[in-house]
Design a protein around this motif. Structure first.
Motif, mmCIF file in Angstrom:
data_model
loop_
_atom_site.group_PDB
_atom_site.id
_atom_site.type_symbol
_atom_site.label_atom_id
_atom_site.label_comp_id
_atom_site.label_asym_id
_atom_site.label_seq_id
_atom_site.Cartn_x
_atom_site.Cartn_y
_atom_site.Cartn_z
ATOM 1 N N MET A 1 6.794 -9.149 38.167
ATOM 2 C CA MET A 1 6.559 -10.586 38.223
ATOM 3 C C MET A 1 5.108 -10.889 38.584
ATOM 4 S SD MET A 1 8.157 -13.295 37.703
ATOM 5 C CE MET A 1 8.264 -14.982 38.033
ATOM 6 N N ILE A 2 4.536 -10.079 39.465
ATOM 7 C CA ILE A 2 3.137 -10.284 39.847
ATOM 8 C C ILE A 2 2.229 -10.098 38.635
ATOM 9 C CG2 ILE A 2 1.246 -9.376 41.244
ATOM 10 C CD1 ILE A 2 3.323 -8.737 43.394
ATOM 11 N N TYR A 3 2.575 -9.131 37.792
ATOM 12 C CA TYR A 3 1.787 -8.906 36.579
ATOM 13 C C TYR A 3 1.804 -10.144 35.691
ATOM 14 C CZ TYR A 3 0.418 -7.201 32.019
ATOM 15 O OH TYR A 3 -0.200 -7.057 30.816
ATOM 16 N N LEU A 4 2.950 -10.767 35.587
ATOM 17 C CA LEU A 4 3.070 -11.960 34.763
ATOM 18 C C LEU A 4 2.164 -13.071 35.285
ATOM 19 C CD1 LEU A 4 4.471 -13.342 32.398
ATOM 20 C CD2 LEU A 4 6.220 -14.116 34.001
ATOM 21 N N LEU A 7 -1.572 -12.635 34.507
ATOM 22 C CA LEU A 7 -2.015 -12.997 33.162
ATOM 23 C C LEU A 7 -2.554 -14.420 33.096
ATOM 24 C CD1 LEU A 7 0.839 -11.436 31.021
ATOM 25 C CD2 LEU A 7 -1.482 -10.589 31.295
ATOM 26 N N PHE A 8 -2.027 -15.287 33.949
ATOM 27 C CA PHE A 8 -2.431 -16.688 33.946
ATOM 28 C C PHE A 8 -3.451 -17.019 35.028
ATOM 29 C CE2 PHE A 8 1.858 -16.535 32.153
ATOM 30 C CZ PHE A 8 1.586 -17.064 30.906
ATOM 31 N N ALA A 9 -3.761 -16.051 35.881
ATOM 32 C CA ALA A 9 -4.728 -16.281 36.961
ATOM 33 C C ALA A 9 -6.123 -16.463 36.376
ATOM 34 C CB ALA A 9 -4.719 -15.116 37.938
#
Length: 77
Positions: A1-4, A7-9
């Motif tokens: 979930m952190i990876y997801l 991506l938007f950071a």
């Protein structure tokens, strides 16, 4: 979930810099969020390996933006 979420950071914008010697010859290229501290680095629009050991074209430089103050005080009469 952190990876997801990563991506938007928002990431810092990478800028391009060229190292110039005293004669204006390009001696190195660098990409970073901030200008390197040591040496005579100038910001350029892009990096091209053909610039190494050549004079930097004037059109390659990024002109610094001179900002206006957000608010101006009224002069007392």
């Amino acid at each position: 979930m952190i990876y997801l979420w990563s991506l938007f950071a928002r990431r810092p914008q990478r800028r391009c810099f060229a190292l110039l010697d005293a004669a204006g010859i390009c001696r190195g290229l660098h990409q970073a969020a901030e200008c390197p501290a040591s040496g005579h680095w100038v910001e350029v629009h892009e990096t091209r390996l053909a610039w190494i050991d050549q004079p930097l074209p004037a059109s390659a430089r990024v002109m610094p933006v001179v900002g206006q103050p957000a608010r101006r005080r009224a002069l007392a009469a």
